[in-house]
Design a protein around this motif. Structure first.
Motif, PDB file in Angstrom:
ATOM      1  N   ILE A 119       0.734  -1.277   0.121  1.00  0.00           N
ATOM      2  CA  ILE A 119      -0.009  -0.114   0.156  1.00  0.00           C
ATOM      3  C   ILE A 119       0.864   1.296   0.175  1.00  0.00           C
ATOM      4  N   ALA A 120       2.011   1.257   0.843  1.00  0.00           N
ATOM      5  CA  ALA A 120       2.891   2.224   0.826  1.00  0.00           C
ATOM      6  C   ALA A 120       3.487   2.560  -0.765  1.00  0.00           C
ATOM      7  N   ILE A 121       3.709   1.607  -1.381  1.00  0.00           N
ATOM      8  CA  ILE A 121       4.195   1.758  -2.739  1.00  0.00           C
ATOM      9  C   ILE A 121       3.387   2.059  -3.757  1.00  0.00           C
ATOM     10  N   ASP A 122       1.978   1.588  -3.634  1.00  0.00           N
ATOM     11  CA  ASP A 122       1.017   2.054  -4.699  1.00  0.00           C
ATOM     12  C   ASP A 122      -0.248   1.351  -4.183  1.00  0.00           C
ATOM     13  N   PRO A 123      -1.098   2.376  -3.479  1.00  0.00           N
ATOM     14  CA  PRO A 123      -2.246   1.817  -2.974  1.00  0.00           C
ATOM     15  C   PRO A 123      -3.327   1.367  -3.819  1.00  0.00           C
ATOM     16  N   THR A 124      -3.219   2.113  -5.027  1.00  0.00           N
ATOM     17  CA  THR A 124      -4.312   1.571  -6.237  1.00  0.00           C
ATOM     18  C   THR A 124      -3.884   0.145  -7.040  1.00  0.00           C
ATOM     19  N   ALA A 125      -2.620  -0.321  -6.704  1.00  0.00           N
ATOM     20  CA  ALA A 125      -2.310  -1.561  -7.442  1.00  0.00           C
ATOM     21  C   ALA A 125      -3.354  -2.509  -7.447  1.00  0.00           C
ATOM     22  N   ARG A 163     -13.213   3.419  -1.993  1.00  0.00           N
ATOM     23  CA  ARG A 163     -12.727   4.813  -2.606  1.00  0.00           C
ATOM     24  C   ARG A 163     -12.161   4.368  -3.926  1.00  0.00           C
ATOM     25  N   ILE A 164     -11.275   3.686  -3.902  1.00  0.00           N
ATOM     26  CA  ILE A 164     -10.584   3.446  -5.069  1.00  0.00           C
ATOM     27  C   ILE A 164     -11.296   2.540  -6.117  1.00  0.00           C
ATOM     28  N   SER A 165     -12.014   1.602  -5.790  1.00  0.00           N
ATOM     29  CA  SER A 165     -12.787   0.687  -6.608  1.00  0.00           C
ATOM     30  C   SER A 165     -14.211   0.609  -6.154  1.00  0.00           C
ATOM     31  N   PRO A 166     -15.007   1.811  -6.113  1.00  0.00           N
ATOM     32  CA  PRO A 166     -16.380   1.737  -5.680  1.00  0.00           C
ATOM     33  C   PRO A 166     -17.277   0.675  -6.467  1.00  0.00           C
TER      34      PRO A 166
END
Length: 232
Positions: A119-125, A163-166
């Motif tokens: 998550i720290a690297i890429d929370p949307t991965a 929030r990222i993928s509603p």
């Protein structure tokens, strides 16, 4: 830790493993991996499926061990990518049910730390799948002093995934499942409905199909419980 606590934790690990298996399937439902990672990640998945579906249960832990080493090496090769860390954590979690309670707890804690790092690297991965998996962990494992379970953290993590993928099946289903554990039945039903009606992703998704079915079953159970409560 006395026998009752050990037996309790073993039952929690088994339940959690079934849930994480679905999340693991979801991890591989699209081809959105970084260039150069795609084929290697899918080869690891294929081997994982072979072990999970064809090996006797008592042989799975030994077979998962070299697979986890490959995933770990891949994460080291791509230190700035979140996807290998999510893969590594997922394999680590699926080994937990094949381990004793103390070893399983250690595996779960290590997987948690890998997801936090991802998550720290890429929370949307992978459309926020690390948030989903981490949220599931926090409401599935026991709380302190046995483990690190925390319903408040679970809720926040699952809300971040939404929030990222509603419109994703997994984020809606697991938030609904979480709300159900909190006794928030009406809200849970809403998210189960969203999971059922979520847009289908590209390609065939075993994980999404399973979650849709589980959401339907949950809604049916809610309907039966409501009928009994109302006396109809």
């Amino acid at each position: 830790m006395d026998l009752l606590i050990i037996l309790y934790f073993e039952s929690i690990i088994t339940t959690m493993n079934k849930t994480i298996f679905v999340v693991f399937c979801l991890l591989f439902t699209s081809s959105c991996f970084a260039d150069g990672l795609n084929d290697r990640l899918f080869r690891i998945q294929a081997k994982w499926e072979q072990v999970h579906y064809t090996y006797p249960e008592e042989q799975r832990a030994a077979a998962f061990s070299p697979l986890l080493k490959v995933a770990t090496a891949l994460a080291h090769e791509y230190p700035m990518r979140a996807e290998p860390l999510i893969l590594q954590a997922s394999i680590m979690l699926t080994t937990a049910a094949n381990e004793g309670p103390f070893t399983a707890l250690s595996s779960v804690e290590k997987a948690r730390d890998l997801l936090v790092k991802a998550i720290a690297i890429d929370p949307t991965a992978k459309e926020g799948s690390a948030y989903v998996t981490l949220g599931v962990l926090y409401y599935k494992v026991p709380s302190w002093p046995i483990a690190f379970g925390d319903d408040a953290k679970a809720g926040k993590l699952l809300q971040m995934a939404l929030r990222i993928s509603p419109n994703a099946v997994d984020s809606n289903y697991f938030y609904g499942d979480f709300l159900l554990t909190q006794g928030r039945v009406a809200e849970a039903a809403e998210y189960f409905s969203r999971a059922i009606n979520a847009p289908a992703p590209h390609g065939i998704s075993l994980g999404n199909a399973r979650l849709r079915q589980k959401a339907k079953q949950a809604l049916e159970e809610i309907g039966r419980s409501t009928s009994v409560s109302s006396g109809t």
